[in-house]
Structure formats: C-alpha cells, structure tokens
Design a protein around this motif. Structure first.
Motif, PDB file in Angstrom:
ATOM      1  N   HIS A   1      24.847 -16.868 -40.336  1.00  0.00           N
ATOM      2  CA  HIS A   1      24.370 -15.494 -40.384  1.00  0.00           C
ATOM      3  C   HIS A   1      25.136 -14.662 -39.364  1.00  0.00           C
ATOM      4  CE1 HIS A   1      20.578 -17.615 -41.824  1.00  0.00           C
ATOM      5  NE2 HIS A   1      20.831 -16.775 -42.793  1.00  0.00           N
TER       6      HIS A   1
ATOM      7  N   GLU B   1      21.165 -12.987 -48.634  1.00  0.00           N
ATOM      8  CA  GLU B   1      22.624 -12.947 -48.655  1.00  0.00           C
ATOM      9  C   GLU B   1      23.240 -14.014 -49.558  1.00  0.00           C
ATOM     10  OE1 GLU B   1      24.453 -11.680 -44.747  1.00  0.00           O
ATOM     11  OE2 GLU B   1      22.607 -12.610 -44.015  1.00  0.00           O
TER      12      GLU B   1
ATOM     13  N   HIS C   1      18.181  -9.382 -41.088  1.00  0.00           N
ATOM     14  CA  HIS C   1      18.477  -9.958 -39.776  1.00  0.00           C
ATOM     15  C   HIS C   1      17.233 -10.497 -39.081  1.00  0.00           C
ATOM     16  CE1 HIS C   1      21.858  -6.751 -40.040  1.00  0.00           C
ATOM     17  NE2 HIS C   1      22.270  -7.885 -40.575  1.00  0.00           N
TER      18      HIS C   1
END
Length: 287
Positions: free
Chosen positions: A233, A43, A10
């Motif tokens: 995201h 990811e 993140h």
C-alpha cells in the motif's frame, strides 16, 4: 489551516506498527482470520492490471529453485480452493515458472515459498512484482539470515526467533504483520536501491509517501513450506496528518526512534523535519 480529507483507501494507516521500542526490531505478528486472507480491497482491480503489465514487460519477477515444482502446484491448489476460483495452471500442463506467473497475475499480493533446508528456512520460489528496493535474483535460494543481511540487528535480534516461529507455524493458522517506510516516490515497482532524499524544510514533507507492506505467513498442509504474501500500500504523507491519532503515534515513534529504527524506516536525514511537520499539523488541527 484546513484539515486534509480522510481517504478510506488509506485506512490501513491505522495498522502501522508505531509502538516505540525497545526492541528496535520485532516480529509483531498477529493471528489472521483465514476468511480475510488475500481478500480484495479498493485497489485490487488497478493493481491487478498493473501486475499483468509489469510481468509482460520485465523478466526476473518470478523465480523457482530447482526441485520445488511440487510446492508451486500445492500452492496453486490451495489458492484455488481458498478463493473459490482457478488460480494458476496445473503444473503437469505447464512449466512451474509459468504456473507461478499465472498465480502472480491472479492475486494482488506478491507471493513467496519458504522451505526448510540444512542452512535454515530458505526462499525457494517467489513472484515479486512490486519490489521494495530488492530483486528476486539477489535473494532466491538464500536462507532468512542471508536475505536480511542488510537489516542492521537482524542476526542478533531476530534470526533465531524467526526460525523457531517458522518451525512452529501450523497449517490453517495464518498470521499477519505490517511494516512501513518513508519513500520519495509512490511507484509500486521500485526494484533499485536508492538513497533517501534528505529533508530539512517542513514544506517538503508533504511530497513524501508512506509505503507499507501487509505481510502474511501461512503453512502448506502437505509440502513442508510456508507461504509468505506481501500486499503493498502507498499513501501520500498528508494521509497521515488527516488522521490525528496516527499522526500523534508517528510523532511519538519518531521522537523515540534510535539510529537503527530510523534507518529501517528510511527516516535518516528527514526525521526532524517530519517530526516538526507532524507537531505543527497536530497543533493546528487541535485549534
């Protein structure tokens, strides 16, 4: 209270546009290093598997306006050269829609082609696998002002500026920007418009999610079109409070936000609880 752990997945939260307005709407583009365009992240593998499954399960995620097959072919060639692997299928061998589906399966980003028409820059092709409360069927073939009609203030603040920016964008000089929203759910596939859930209790705030789009614009070298990519995201809200600098900037942003900004970021009906929660966690983390 112990501080939440910082998850490196993140780290993109540090790039959120949290500078208070005015103006309430801004392009906010920055030069992008071409070497980083469409680069994989932590990811990528998971999102590629999900994209393949969604494309197999849903119709309407890929659309092309008649007469723009050559742009899709140029896009396939550009991506293949840039990523140094075949991306898409030669359009001479398959229908352009099939070629665009192959592109959508090969990269993590949603991807669109914008071309100039008599009404302005128009969405002529796209693969939208991770929709953020909209669908291609609603936007394909429309010009930018029509696409952004639901965005309060776009017509007077950004419409002409966006068209001029697109006119000047040069091949090989991509730019990027980022946006963000507060969502109730973490689903990447979110095609349907929803009403934001009002929140007035601080203990409800950690159930929220931050959704952000890393957007790039890059002009094709031969066809008169712009490639627009969107990488999505999602992070739980406490990923913000795990980063005091981001939490502090978001608190300042919310406290200064007007009605238009609150609506754009899906903060209406919850911004006071979020601001109080951020203030509390910042105070507790500082000792």
């Amino acid at each position: 209270m112990s501080s939440p752990q910082t998850d490196p997945r993140h780290d993109w939260l540090r790039d959120l546009p949290l500078r208070p307005g005015p103006p309430e709407l801004r392009l906010g583009t920055r030069a992008l290093d071409l070497d980083t365009w469409l680069a994989p992240d932590t990811e990528t593998d998971e999102q590629l598997r999900l994209r393949a499954a969604l494309l197999a399960a849903h119709d309407g995620l890929v659309r092309i306006v008649d007469g723009h097959d050559a742009l899709v072919e140029e896009l396939s060639g550009l991506l293949s050269i840039h990523l140094q692997r075949p991306v898409g299928t030669a359009i001479g061998d398959v229908e352009a829609t099939t070629g665009l589906i192959d592109i959508a399966k090969a990269i993590q980003d949603d991807i669109f082609l914008l071309a100039p028409t008599t009404t302005g820059w128009t969405l002529v092709a796209g693969a939208l696998v991770f929709p953020n409360h909209w669908s291609l069927d609603d936007k394909i073939g429309k010009h930018m002002a029509s696409i952004h009609q639901p965005v309060d203030g776009y017509a007077e603040l950004l419409d002409a500026r966006v068209d001029r920016f697109f006119d000047r964008l040069a091949p090989g000089r991509p730019v990027w920007r980022r946006n963000w929203f507060v969502h109730d759910e973490p689903d990447l596939f979110a095609p349907d418009p929803v009403e934001a859930r009002p929140i007035d209790q601080l203990d409800e705030v950690p159930s929220l999610w931050i959704r952000s789009e890393f957007q790039t614009l890059n002009r094709l070298a031969f066809g008169d079109a712009i490639v627009f990519t969107v990488r999505t995201h999602v992070a739980p809200f406490d990923a913000v409070t795990a980063r005091p600098d981001v939490a502090d900037a978001m608190l300042t942003f919310i406290e200064s936000a007007g009605p238009r900004t609150l609506d754009t970021t899906h903060l209406v009906g919850r911004h006071r609880a979020i601001a109080d929660y951020l203030w509390r966690t910042l105070r507790e983390s500082s000792g």
